[in-house]
Design an enzyme around this catalytic site. Structure first.
Site, PDB file in Angstrom:
ATOM      1  N   LYS A 160       8.598  23.914 -13.374  1.00 54.46           N
ATOM      2  CA  LYS A 160       7.779  22.909 -13.305  1.00 54.46           C
ATOM      3  C   LYS A 160       7.376  22.594 -11.832  1.00 54.46           C
ATOM      4  O   LYS A 160       6.129  22.433 -11.614  1.00 54.46           O
ATOM      5  CB  LYS A 160       8.750  21.590 -13.428  1.00 54.46           C
ATOM      6  CG  LYS A 160       7.673  20.302 -13.422  1.00 54.46           C
ATOM      7  CD  LYS A 160       7.601  19.083 -14.438  1.00 54.46           C
ATOM      8  CE  LYS A 160       6.506  18.230 -13.755  1.00 54.46           C
ATOM      9  NZ  LYS A 160       6.591  17.097 -14.689  1.00 54.46           N
TER      10      LYS A 160
ATOM     11  N   HIS B 178       2.105  18.415 -26.488  1.00 56.74           N
ATOM     12  CA  HIS B 178       1.819  17.236 -26.199  1.00 56.74           C
ATOM     13  C   HIS B 178       0.709  16.567 -26.818  1.00 56.74           C
ATOM     14  O   HIS B 178       0.685  15.304 -27.114  1.00 56.74           O
ATOM     15  CB  HIS B 178       1.721  17.045 -24.626  1.00 56.74           C
ATOM     16  CG  HIS B 178       3.014  16.775 -23.897  1.00 56.74           C
ATOM     17  ND1 HIS B 178       3.723  18.204 -23.865  1.00 56.74           N
ATOM     18  CD2 HIS B 178       3.681  16.005 -23.348  1.00 56.74           C
ATOM     19  CE1 HIS B 178       5.022  17.911 -23.310  1.00 56.74           C
ATOM     20  NE2 HIS B 178       5.049  16.250 -23.021  1.00 56.74           N
TER      21      HIS B 178
ATOM     22  N   GLU C 119      11.426  19.437 -23.502  1.00 52.73           N
ATOM     23  CA  GLU C 119      10.548  20.005 -22.226  1.00 52.73           C
ATOM     24  C   GLU C 119      11.141  21.129 -21.507  1.00 52.73           C
ATOM     25  O   GLU C 119      10.195  21.966 -20.914  1.00 52.73           O
ATOM     26  CB  GLU C 119      10.495  18.780 -21.119  1.00 52.73           C
ATOM     27  CG  GLU C 119      10.094  17.604 -21.634  1.00 52.73           C
ATOM     28  CD  GLU C 119       8.675  17.283 -21.802  1.00 52.73           C
ATOM     29  OE1 GLU C 119       7.787  18.494 -21.547  1.00 52.73           O
ATOM     30  OE2 GLU C 119       7.986  16.449 -22.425  1.00 52.73           O
TER      31      GLU C 119
ATOM     32  N   LYS D 257       3.935  12.178 -10.870  1.00 54.01           N
ATOM     33  CA  LYS D 257       3.319  11.411 -11.842  1.00 54.01           C
ATOM     34  C   LYS D 257       3.949   9.832 -12.089  1.00 54.01           C
ATOM     35  O   LYS D 257       5.337   9.826 -12.247  1.00 54.01           O
ATOM     36  CB  LYS D 257       3.162  12.034 -13.269  1.00 54.01           C
ATOM     37  CG  LYS D 257       1.877  12.908 -13.440  1.00 54.01           C
ATOM     38  CD  LYS D 257       1.943  13.324 -14.890  1.00 54.01           C
ATOM     39  CE  LYS D 257       0.466  14.488 -14.854  1.00 54.01           C
ATOM     40  NZ  LYS D 257       0.654  14.902 -16.139  1.00 54.01           N
TER      41      LYS D 257
ATOM     42  N   HIS E 193       2.005  13.690 -28.756  1.00 59.88           N
ATOM     43  CA  HIS E 193       1.557  12.434 -28.791  1.00 59.88           C
ATOM     44  C   HIS E 193       1.189  11.397 -29.865  1.00 59.88           C
ATOM     45  O   HIS E 193       1.277  10.285 -30.097  1.00 59.88           O
ATOM     46  CB  HIS E 193       0.733  12.144 -27.448  1.00 59.88           C
ATOM     47  CG  HIS E 193       1.262  12.251 -26.038  1.00 59.88           C
ATOM     48  ND1 HIS E 193       0.515  12.739 -25.074  1.00 59.88           N
ATOM     49  CD2 HIS E 193       2.326  12.095 -25.504  1.00 59.88           C
ATOM     50  CE1 HIS E 193       1.257  12.836 -23.999  1.00 59.88           C
ATOM     51  NE2 HIS E 193       2.489  12.349 -24.278  1.00 59.88           N
TER      52      HIS E 193
ATOM     53  N   ASN F 261       1.258  20.560 -20.642  1.00 63.15           N
ATOM     54  CA  ASN F 261       0.920  19.758 -21.746  1.00 63.15           C
ATOM     55  C   ASN F 261       1.150  20.254 -23.255  1.00 63.15           C
ATOM     56  O   ASN F 261       0.724  19.809 -24.250  1.00 63.15           O
ATOM     57  CB  ASN F 261      -0.676  19.250 -21.455  1.00 63.15           C
ATOM     58  CG  ASN F 261      -0.960  18.419 -20.710  1.00 63.15           C
ATOM     59  OD1 ASN F 261      -0.066  17.673 -20.180  1.00 63.15           O
ATOM     60  ND2 ASN F 261      -2.135  18.302 -19.835  1.00 63.15           N
TER      61      ASN F 261
ATOM     62  N   GLU G 217      -3.557  18.245 -11.618  1.00 60.28           N
ATOM     63  CA  GLU G 217      -3.971  18.657 -12.933  1.00 60.28           C
ATOM     64  C   GLU G 217      -5.331  18.936 -13.017  1.00 60.28           C
ATOM     65  O   GLU G 217      -5.858  18.358 -13.860  1.00 60.28           O
ATOM     66  CB  GLU G 217      -3.293  17.560 -13.838  1.00 60.28           C
ATOM     67  CG  GLU G 217      -3.105  18.111 -15.273  1.00 60.28           C
ATOM     68  CD  GLU G 217      -2.583  17.038 -16.354  1.00 60.28           C
ATOM     69  OE1 GLU G 217      -1.429  16.643 -15.840  1.00 60.28           O
ATOM     70  OE2 GLU G 217      -3.057  16.894 -17.348  1.00 60.28           O
TER      71      GLU G 217
ATOM     72  N   ARG H  25       0.868  -1.149   0.235  1.00 58.73           N
ATOM     73  CA  ARG H  25       0.215   0.065   0.061  1.00 58.73           C
ATOM     74  C   ARG H  25       0.961   1.103   0.005  1.00 58.73           C
ATOM     75  O   ARG H  25       0.506   2.244   0.301  1.00 58.73           O
ATOM     76  CB  ARG H  25      -0.932  -0.033   1.189  1.00 58.73           C
ATOM     77  CG  ARG H  25      -2.093  -1.191   1.407  1.00 58.73           C
ATOM     78  CD  ARG H  25      -3.167  -0.772   1.894  1.00 58.73           C
ATOM     79  NE  ARG H  25      -4.095  -1.839   1.861  1.00 58.73           N
ATOM     80  CZ  ARG H  25      -4.323  -2.525   2.895  1.00 58.73           C
ATOM     81  NH1 ARG H  25      -3.601  -2.699   3.630  1.00 58.73           N
ATOM     82  NH2 ARG H  25      -5.327  -3.527   2.206  1.00 58.73           N
TER      83      ARG H  25
ATOM     84  N   ARG I  15      -1.820  22.972 -14.075  1.00 59.22           N
ATOM     85  CA  ARG I  15      -0.828  21.865 -14.648  1.00 59.22           C
ATOM     86  C   ARG I  15      -0.888  21.601 -16.000  1.00 59.22           C
ATOM     87  O   ARG I  15      -0.033  21.051 -16.444  1.00 59.22           O
ATOM     88  CB  ARG I  15      -0.881  20.839 -13.479  1.00 59.22           C
ATOM     89  CG  ARG I  15       0.234  19.741 -13.894  1.00 59.22           C
ATOM     90  CD  ARG I  15       0.557  18.692 -12.685  1.00 59.22           C
ATOM     91  NE  ARG I  15       1.534  17.998 -13.147  1.00 59.22           N
ATOM     92  CZ  ARG I  15       2.164  16.868 -12.404  1.00 59.22           C
ATOM     93  NH1 ARG I  15       1.778  16.976 -10.998  1.00 59.22           N
ATOM     94  NH2 ARG I  15       2.939  16.000 -12.846  1.00 59.22           N
TER      95      ARG I  15
ATOM     96  N   HIS J  58      10.553  10.710 -27.044  1.00 58.87           N
ATOM     97  CA  HIS J  58       9.531  11.602 -26.655  1.00 58.87           C
ATOM     98  C   HIS J  58       9.704  13.037 -26.774  1.00 58.87           C
ATOM     99  O   HIS J  58       8.931  13.710 -27.375  1.00 58.87           O
ATOM    100  CB  HIS J  58       9.067  11.335 -25.006  1.00 58.87           C
ATOM    101  CG  HIS J  58       8.292  12.290 -24.576  1.00 58.87           C
ATOM    102  ND1 HIS J  58       6.745  11.966 -24.791  1.00 58.87           N
ATOM    103  CD2 HIS J  58       8.077  13.210 -23.681  1.00 58.87           C
ATOM    104  CE1 HIS J  58       6.197  12.832 -24.003  1.00 58.87           C
ATOM    105  NE2 HIS J  58       6.901  13.916 -23.539  1.00 58.87           N
TER     106      HIS J  58
HETATM  107  N1  GLY Z   1       4.925  15.707 -17.863  1.00 58.68           N
HETATM  108  C1  GLY Z   1       3.841  16.679 -17.490  1.00 58.68           C
HETATM  109  C2  GLY Z   1       3.263  16.596 -16.109  1.00 58.68           C
HETATM  110  O1  GLY Z   1       4.239  16.207 -15.322  1.00 58.68           O
HETATM  111  O2  GLY Z   1       2.239  17.096 -15.557  1.00 58.68           O
END
Ligand code: GLY
Length: 352
Positions: free
Chosen positions: A213, A234, A173, A131, A238, A231, A223, A109, A227, A253
């Site tokens: 960031k 992206h 990025e 993330k 993507h 993107n 997000e 957990r 946040r 990427h």
């Molecule tokens: N890679 C985008 C974020 O961390 O929100």
């Protein structure tokens, strides 16, 4: 979500010793992939604080970011005596920090983890912001959780052995962070020579990038709003990445994101008034640094489908983050099919 400590380290052993003392644990696990095991682990081999650590190694590259690899890490944690008071150290690029973060956040957990990113992409993006996840069912990062590392320790010395493509990939990025922050930072990023790297300057730019960031993630960790600024580039990026993968010509990427930014800056010009000259300057930099991604109008349908299936969308509307100016972020923008086709025409004419 807990606040994440991000340290720009000048002395990795000292920073790590401190972080390990702060995060008391019964057992320490180091996760590497075959690549970081060979090239990065030796740099930490004589650290006293790692003397009793257990090692877990997984296959390198995104193809191993799977449920099978995750199960392997869980099994190793269990077999090697991991408890809910154990600590995981992820030493690697974005694949290791994403998968390792997810494994740690779900084992018993959830156990604490620390990231030591070894690629530029992981330093300025993947390892920061909580993330975690794996690819699943043919979709990138389909399963995962928001769960921040206790500490992220960034040592830019790892970048000295990184190849051009991986530096350029992470740099995309950083360029994104420049575009969503301010003109001064955007301009200094366009001035940087990736073919003849000044590592001292790169370290300063990385520090600024990480702070941008962190600031955004601090405002909106899950997000729901701002946040989404992260993107930028992206939605189309993507789609390029997925098409390239499907056609057996995969791209890193960051390259896909850079090409995606060309498209989304065009949309920003026609829809939210982004200055054309700044778009041209950025596009020139991207073309010189990343080359181009070739496709023709017969592939527009497929690209459109990929954009429609992006997990950032809701109610079937493609969600874009656009800009009114450098630093003037407009989240939750949409575009018509016709505007998207015009955007792809623009890309081919300008980058072709
Ligand atoms: N890679 C985008 C974020 O961390 O929100």
């Amino acid at each position: 979500m807990d606040k994440q400590e991000v340290i720009l380290s000048q002395d990795l052993e000292k920073s790590l010793t401190k972080a390990l003392e702060k995060n008391r644990h019964d057992k320490l696990f180091i996760l590497t992939d075959e690549c970081t095991q060979q090239y990065c682990l030796p740099l930490t081999n004589n650290f006293c604080c790692l003397a009793n650590a257990e090692h877990i190694t997984i296959g390198a590259t995104d193809t191993h970011k799977t449920i099978e690899t995750l199960a392997h890490v869980w099994k190793q944690l269990g077999d090697k005596g991991g408890t809910r008071h154990s600590l995981m150290l992820n030493l690697g690029g974005g694949m290791v920090t994403d998968l390792g973060g997810f494994a740690a956040s779900t084992f018993k957990r959830g156990i604490a983890y620390i990231n030591i990113p070894t690629t530029l992409l992981a330093m300025v993006d993947a390892s920061v912001g909580g993330k975690t996840g794996i690819n699943f069912n043919g979709l990138k990062n389909e399963v995962g959780v928001f769960s921040p590392a206790r500490s992220v320790l960034i040592d830019t010395d790892f970048l000295r052995t990184l190849d051009y493509e991986n530096v350029a990939s992470g740099y995309a990025e950083m360029l994104k962070h420049g575009l969503i922050s301010n003109t001064t930072h955007w301009a200094e990023l366009l001035d940087f020579d990736l073919h003849d790297i000044d590592y001292k300057l790169l370290q300063e730019l990385v520090a600024k990038s990480v702070r941008i960031k962190e600031d955004i993630v601090g405002q909106d960790p899950l997000e729901h709003g701002i946040r989404k600024a992260l993107n930028l580039g992206h939605t189309v990026g993507h789609a390029f990445e997925s098409l390239a993968l499907e056609e057996g010509r995969p791209h890193l990427h960051g390259y896909a994101v850079a090409w995606g930014m060309v498209c989304e800056l065009y949309l920003s010009c026609i829809k939210t008034g982004f200055p054309q000259e700044k778009m041209r300057q950025t596009v020139r930099f991207i073309r010189d640094t990343y080359g181009t991604f070739a496709f023709d109008c017969k592939q527009y349908d497929r690209l459109y489908q990929f954009m429609t299936h992006d997990k950032k969308n809701s109610s079937g509307i493609i969600n874009f983050t656009l800009l009114g100016e450098v630093g003037d972020i407009r989240i939750n923008q949409s575009a018509t099919r016709k505007e998207i086709e015009e955007m792809l025409d623009f890309y081919r004419e300008t980058m072709g």
